[in-house]
Design an enzyme around this catalytic site. Structure first.
Site, PDB file in Angstrom:
ATOM      1  N   TYR A   1     -11.874  -6.789   4.893  1.00 33.39           N
ATOM      2  CA  TYR A   1     -10.474  -7.188   4.701  1.00 33.39           C
ATOM      3  C   TYR A   1     -10.195  -8.525   5.384  1.00 33.39           C
ATOM      4  CZ  TYR A   1      -5.499  -7.560   5.835  1.00 33.39           C
ATOM      5  OH  TYR A   1      -4.221  -8.029   6.027  1.00 33.39           O
TER       6      TYR A   1
ATOM      7  N   ARG B   1      -3.018  -3.145  19.425  1.00 39.96           N
ATOM      8  CA  ARG B   1      -2.405  -3.926  18.343  1.00 39.96           C
ATOM      9  C   ARG B   1      -1.068  -4.468  18.874  1.00 39.96           C
ATOM     10  NH1 ARG B   1      -6.866  -3.404  17.031  1.00 39.96           N
ATOM     11  NH2 ARG B   1      -7.759  -2.682  15.050  1.00 39.96           N
TER      12      ARG B   1
ATOM     13  N   ASP C   1      -1.131  -9.821 -12.582  1.00 47.99           N
ATOM     14  CA  ASP C   1      -2.177 -10.044 -11.583  1.00 47.99           C
ATOM     15  C   ASP C   1      -2.142 -11.510 -11.136  1.00 47.99           C
ATOM     16  OD1 ASP C   1      -4.662 -10.372 -10.260  1.00 47.99           O
ATOM     17  OD2 ASP C   1      -5.572  -8.809 -11.498  1.00 47.99           O
ATOM     18  N   ILE C   2      -2.174 -11.762  -9.832  1.00 44.76           N
ATOM     19  CA  ILE C   2      -2.220 -13.156  -9.367  1.00 44.76           C
ATOM     20  C   ILE C   2      -3.484 -13.858  -9.878  1.00 44.76           C
ATOM     21  CG2 ILE C   2      -0.772 -12.923  -7.292  1.00 44.76           C
ATOM     22  CD1 ILE C   2      -3.465 -12.857  -5.654  1.00 44.76           C
TER      23      ILE C   2
ATOM     24  N   PHE D   1       4.675  -3.126   0.831  1.00 45.69           N
ATOM     25  CA  PHE D   1       5.452  -2.848   2.053  1.00 45.69           C
ATOM     26  C   PHE D   1       6.251  -4.076   2.522  1.00 45.69           C
ATOM     27  CE2 PHE D   1       4.584  -2.958   6.875  1.00 45.69           C
ATOM     28  CZ  PHE D   1       5.853  -2.494   7.196  1.00 45.69           C
TER      29      PHE D   1
ATOM     30  N   THR E   1      -2.778 -12.783   8.159  1.00 42.91           N
ATOM     31  CA  THR E   1      -2.853 -11.795   9.235  1.00 42.91           C
ATOM     32  C   THR E   1      -3.534 -12.362  10.485  1.00 42.91           C
ATOM     33  OG1 THR E   1      -4.027  -9.742   9.818  1.00 42.91           O
ATOM     34  CG2 THR E   1      -4.949 -10.991   8.030  1.00 42.91           C
ATOM     35  N   ASP E   2      -3.236 -11.747  11.628  1.00 43.29           N
ATOM     36  CA  ASP E   2      -3.927 -12.136  12.871  1.00 43.29           C
ATOM     37  C   ASP E   2      -5.391 -11.674  12.865  1.00 43.29           C
ATOM     38  OD1 ASP E   2      -3.496  -9.391  13.179  1.00 43.29           O
ATOM     39  OD2 ASP E   2      -2.509  -9.540  15.128  1.00 43.29           O
ATOM     40  N   GLU E   3      -5.730 -10.778  11.919  1.00 38.85           N
ATOM     41  CA  GLU E   3      -7.090 -10.209  11.938  1.00 38.85           C
ATOM     42  C   GLU E   3      -8.160 -11.245  11.606  1.00 38.85           C
ATOM     43  OE1 GLU E   3      -7.402  -6.242  10.343  1.00 38.85           O
ATOM     44  OE2 GLU E   3      -5.270  -5.881  10.655  1.00 38.85           O
TER      45      GLU E   3
ATOM     46  N   PRO F   1     -15.982   1.920  11.707  1.00 41.91           N
ATOM     47  CA  PRO F   1     -17.095   0.983  11.941  1.00 41.91           C
ATOM     48  C   PRO F   1     -16.567  -0.431  12.202  1.00 41.91           C
ATOM     49  CG  PRO F   1     -17.396   2.201   9.868  1.00 41.91           C
ATOM     50  CD  PRO F   1     -16.021   2.519  10.369  1.00 41.91           C
TER      51      PRO F   1
ATOM     52  N   LYS G   1      -9.249 -12.248   3.801  1.00 44.25           N
ATOM     53  CA  LYS G   1      -8.007 -12.973   4.130  1.00 44.25           C
ATOM     54  C   LYS G   1      -8.353 -14.349   4.727  1.00 44.25           C
ATOM     55  CE  LYS G   1      -4.242 -11.912   3.874  1.00 44.25           C
ATOM     56  NZ  LYS G   1      -3.246 -12.028   2.755  1.00 44.25           N
TER      57      LYS G   1
ATOM     58  N   ASP H   1     -14.900   6.934  15.208  1.00 50.06           N
ATOM     59  CA  ASP H   1     -14.317   5.590  15.205  1.00 50.06           C
ATOM     60  C   ASP H   1     -14.561   4.883  13.879  1.00 50.06           C
ATOM     61  OD1 ASP H   1     -12.875   3.519  16.250  1.00 50.06           O
ATOM     62  OD2 ASP H   1     -14.282   3.042  17.868  1.00 50.06           O
TER      63      ASP H   1
HETATM   64  P1  NAD Z   1       0.632  -3.703   0.721  1.00 45.69           P
HETATM   65  O1  NAD Z   1      -0.749  -3.221   0.466  1.00 45.69           O
HETATM   66  O2  NAD Z   1       1.696  -2.737   1.093  1.00 45.69           O
HETATM   67  O3  NAD Z   1       1.173  -4.488  -0.581  1.00 45.69           O
HETATM   68  C1  NAD Z   1       0.375  -5.359  -1.336  1.00 45.69           C
HETATM   69  C2  NAD Z   1       1.069  -5.554  -2.682  1.00 45.69           C
HETATM   70  O4  NAD Z   1       0.284  -6.476  -3.462  1.00 45.69           O
HETATM   71  C3  NAD Z   1       1.190  -4.272  -3.513  1.00 45.69           C
HETATM   72  O5  NAD Z   1       2.493  -4.186  -4.070  1.00 45.69           O
HETATM   73  C4  NAD Z   1       0.143  -4.455  -4.607  1.00 45.69           C
HETATM   74  O6  NAD Z   1       0.476  -3.787  -5.819  1.00 45.69           O
HETATM   75  C5  NAD Z   1       0.156  -5.964  -4.770  1.00 45.69           C
HETATM   76  N1  NAD Z   1      -1.102  -6.501  -5.338  1.00 45.69           N
HETATM   77  C6  NAD Z   1      -2.364  -6.158  -4.986  1.00 45.69           C
HETATM   78  N2  NAD Z   1      -3.250  -6.858  -5.723  1.00 45.69           N
HETATM   79  C7  NAD Z   1      -2.520  -7.667  -6.545  1.00 45.69           C
HETATM   80  C8  NAD Z   1      -2.857  -8.613  -7.526  1.00 45.69           C
HETATM   81  N3  NAD Z   1      -4.148  -8.906  -7.818  1.00 45.69           N
HETATM   82  N4  NAD Z   1      -1.865  -9.269  -8.186  1.00 45.69           N
HETATM   83  C9  NAD Z   1      -0.567  -8.996  -7.909  1.00 45.69           C
HETATM   84  N5  NAD Z   1      -0.188  -8.070  -6.989  1.00 45.69           N
HETATM   85  C10 NAD Z   1      -1.156  -7.423  -6.319  1.00 45.69           C
HETATM   86  O7  NAD Z   1       0.470  -4.858   1.801  1.00 45.69           O
HETATM   87  P2  NAD Z   1       1.498  -5.332   2.936  1.00 45.69           P
HETATM   88  O8  NAD Z   1       1.238  -4.563   4.158  1.00 45.69           O
HETATM   89  O9  NAD Z   1       2.850  -5.408   2.378  1.00 45.69           O
HETATM   90  O10 NAD Z   1       0.930  -6.813   3.198  1.00 45.69           O
HETATM   91  C11 NAD Z   1       1.419  -7.923   2.445  1.00 45.69           C
HETATM   92  C12 NAD Z   1       0.678  -9.164   2.889  1.00 45.69           C
HETATM   93  O11 NAD Z   1       0.886  -9.380   4.278  1.00 45.69           O
HETATM   94  C13 NAD Z   1      -0.843  -9.076   2.700  1.00 45.69           C
HETATM   95  O12 NAD Z   1      -1.304 -10.332   2.270  1.00 45.69           O
HETATM   96  C14 NAD Z   1      -1.367  -8.755   4.092  1.00 45.69           C
HETATM   97  O13 NAD Z   1      -2.660  -9.286   4.276  1.00 45.69           O
HETATM   98  C15 NAD Z   1      -0.356  -9.487   4.954  1.00 45.69           C
HETATM   99  N6  NAD Z   1      -0.147  -8.921   6.308  1.00 45.69           N
HETATM  100  C16 NAD Z   1       0.081  -7.587   6.459  1.00 45.69           C
HETATM  101  C17 NAD Z   1       0.318  -7.082   7.743  1.00 45.69           C
HETATM  102  C18 NAD Z   1       0.629  -5.610   7.967  1.00 45.69           C
HETATM  103  O14 NAD Z   1       0.711  -5.185   9.113  1.00 45.69           O
HETATM  104  N7  NAD Z   1       0.825  -4.802   6.928  1.00 45.69           N
HETATM  105  C19 NAD Z   1       0.309  -7.943   8.841  1.00 45.69           C
HETATM  106  C20 NAD Z   1       0.073  -9.305   8.636  1.00 45.69           C
HETATM  107  C21 NAD Z   1      -0.149  -9.780   7.350  1.00 45.69           C
HETATM  108  P1  TYD Z   2      -4.000   0.264  10.705  1.00 50.42           P
HETATM  109  O1  TYD Z   2      -2.593   0.716  10.576  1.00 50.42           O
HETATM  110  O2  TYD Z   2      -4.983   0.665   9.644  1.00 50.42           O
HETATM  111  O3  TYD Z   2      -3.946  -1.333  10.859  1.00 50.42           O
HETATM  112  P2  TYD Z   2      -5.138  -2.374  11.257  1.00 50.42           P
HETATM  113  O4  TYD Z   2      -6.444  -1.707  11.198  1.00 50.42           O
HETATM  114  O5  TYD Z   2      -4.986  -3.399  10.171  1.00 50.42           O
HETATM  115  O6  TYD Z   2      -4.780  -2.893  12.617  1.00 50.42           O
HETATM  116  O7  TYD Z   2      -4.564   0.755  12.099  1.00 50.42           O
HETATM  117  C1  TYD Z   2      -3.943   0.406  13.309  1.00 50.42           C
HETATM  118  C2  TYD Z   2      -4.793   0.939  14.441  1.00 50.42           C
HETATM  119  O8  TYD Z   2      -4.745   2.368  14.388  1.00 50.42           O
HETATM  120  C3  TYD Z   2      -6.246   0.556  14.331  1.00 50.42           C
HETATM  121  O9  TYD Z   2      -6.766   0.333  15.653  1.00 50.42           O
HETATM  122  C4  TYD Z   2      -6.916   1.776  13.730  1.00 50.42           C
HETATM  123  C5  TYD Z   2      -6.067   2.926  14.262  1.00 50.42           C
HETATM  124  N1  TYD Z   2      -5.953   4.113  13.395  1.00 50.42           N
HETATM  125  C6  TYD Z   2      -6.212   5.385  13.914  1.00 50.42           C
HETATM  126  O10 TYD Z   2      -6.541   5.544  15.086  1.00 50.42           O
HETATM  127  N2  TYD Z   2      -6.070   6.450  13.092  1.00 50.42           N
HETATM  128  C7  TYD Z   2      -5.723   6.339  11.784  1.00 50.42           C
HETATM  129  O11 TYD Z   2      -5.648   7.370  11.057  1.00 50.42           O
HETATM  130  C8  TYD Z   2      -5.457   5.033  11.263  1.00 50.42           C
HETATM  131  C9  TYD Z   2      -5.045   4.846   9.819  1.00 50.42           C
HETATM  132  C10 TYD Z   2      -5.573   3.942  12.111  1.00 50.42           C
END
Ligand code: NAD
Ligand code: TYD
Length: 353
Positions: free
Chosen positions: A159, A223, A58-59, A11, A133-135, A292, A163, A290
């Site tokens: 997760y 969030r 693969d990384i 993404f 991530t902020d998580e 866990p 991270k 909810d």
């Molecule tokens: P995503 O799951 O959409 O994409 C992850 C990508 O990494 C995929 O294309 C997958 O094929 C690839 N991948 C997985 N394992 C791999 C490996 N071993 N070697 C090479 N490629 C591999 O994730 P995203 O939402 O795009 O997040 C990208 C990064 O940003 C992650 O590190 C995530 O922790 C971080 N992040 C995400 C969010 C969010 O809201 N989505 C917010 C803050 C930080």
């Molecule tokens: P998510 O998009 O999975 O991101 P994160 O858990 O990394 O913050 O979820 C965002 C928020 O939405 C989180 O509080 C969990 C909630 N959520 C639902 O209520 N229903 C759903 O089906 C999903 C996927 C998430």
């Protein structure tokens, strides 16, 4: 000279690659394992760009990554590759440890070997930017101040723990070996190419398909939402001017409860794709069990990146969410490919098992 973008078919990575090629001259090499979350279709519009190369891998494959760095004369790595979905990490944490912890370690080792052998000027300008991530900071109470970079790491899900471990490794490689690293810790992203297992795309697609909108618990978890291209601009800025070894929190100062997000989505869909008289998508909301260990609230204090690097987001939630919904409505073939698994069949055909 090129950038190596790991996880560039996911993404945020694919949004970053598309934006980079639209703005900069420098080539990019995407390294992606193409897990269920990686989709080469996200990058279809740049497949024939001579500045773009895609490599499946693969990384965690150190010799393979080392050869790739050498072959392309990589001058910076941006590491997006990760397992990224909290719910999946609860069902099966193993892959998260494998990729996010061990994979990041192997990647760092490959990069350290390559960087160590560069001549002085290239060594000096090399960068390793780790996207996190902020998580990692854990959960906030309603009245607590937003996370700064100094906030203690208190990860609560497999997760976020994986991270956090990767962030620590990146930090250690700077302090111990002098590797020129930068880390960003960003809040929740949304926008085009978001895999529909996450809240916002899942709710949009379920709403349009007449399915229930599953809200976990009481729906009051908070969030801090940021439009994905604003995250990309923050990463570009940190790559360009960030202080070595520093971590930068990235967020849009846009805290919302999940119910507020779903309400907003439903009201925009009611306007753009109205149901028959008097009905609203909101009627599809179902409260479900909810998650866990569900973190109650995340909020980012982005003062450091704003002050030091002059970064600010361009989108508000109102403009970003309209763009996002518009994108999903305009790309039914992308949605169909992801949902039907057709793109996975294509991957097997194109790249082998
Ligand atoms: P995503 O799951 O959409 O994409 C992850 C990508 O990494 C995929 O294309 C997958 O094929 C690839 N991948 C997985 N394992 C791999 C490996 N071993 N070697 C090479 N490629 C591999 O994730 P995203 O939402 O795009 O997040 C990208 C990064 O940003 C992650 O590190 C995530 O922790 C971080 N992040 C995400 C969010 C969010 O809201 N989505 C917010 C803050 C930080
Ligand atoms: P998510 O998009 O999975 O991101 P994160 O858990 O990394 O913050 O979820 C965002 C928020 O939405 C989180 O509080 C969990 C909630 N959520 C639902 O209520 N229903 C759903 O089906 C999903 C996927 C998430």
């Amino acid at each position: 000279m090129a950038l190596l973008i790991t996880g560039g078919a996911g993404f945020i990575g694919s949004n970053f690659v598309l934006e980079w090629l639209a703005r900069e001259q420098e080539p990019v090499v995407v390294l992606d394992k193409l897990t269920y979350a990686g989709n080469p279709e996200n990058l279809a519009s740049v497949h024939s760009d001579p500045r773009f190369a895609f490599v499946r891998g693969d990384i965690g494959d150190r010799p393979f990554v080392a050869a790739l760095l050498q072959k392309h004369g990589v001058r910076a790595v941006v590491n997006f590759a990760a397992e990224s979905h909290v719910d999946r990490s609860i069902h099966g944490p193993g892959e998260f440890i494998h990729t996010n912890v061990v994979g990041t370690f192997e990647l760092l080792e490959a990069v350290r070997g390559y960087w160590g052998a560069l001549e002085a000027a290239a060594k000096e300008s090399f960068r390793f930017l780790h996207v996190s991530t902020d998580e990692v900071y854990g959960s906030l109470g309603a009245e607590e101040p937003a996370f700064t970079e100094k906030h203690q790491f208190q990860p609560n899900s497999p997760y976020s723990a994986s991270k956090a471990a990767s962030d620590h490794l990146v930090r250690a490689y700077h302090h111990t070996y002098g590797l020129p690293v930068l880390t960003t810790n960003c809040s929740n992203n949304y926008g085009p190419f978001h895999f529909p297992e996450k809240l916002i795309p899942l709710m949009i697609l379920n709403a349009l398909n007449g399915k229930p909108l599953p809200v976990y618990g009481d729906g009051k978890n908070v969030r801090d939402w940021l439009y994905v291209t604003d995250h990309c601009s923050a990463i570009r800025r940190v790559l360009q001017a960030g202080r070595l070894g520093e971590t930068y929190n990235v967020g849009g100062r846009n805290e919302m409860t999940n119910l507020e997000v779903v309400q907003k989505l439903c009201s925009i869909l009611d306007e753009l794709r109205p149901l028959e008289a008097g009905r609203s998508y909101w009627e599809q909301v179902h409260f479900v069990k909810d998650r866990p260990g569900h973190d109650r609230r995340y909020a980012i204090d982005a003062s450091l990146i704003e002050r030091e690097l002059g970064w600010l987001p361009s989108e508000t939630f109102e403009t970003g969410i309209r763009k996002t919904i518009g994108w999903y409505l305009a790309h039914p073939e992308w949605v169909q490919g992801v949902v039907s698994g057709a793109y996975r069949e294509w991957v097997a055909k194109q790249y082998g098992a």
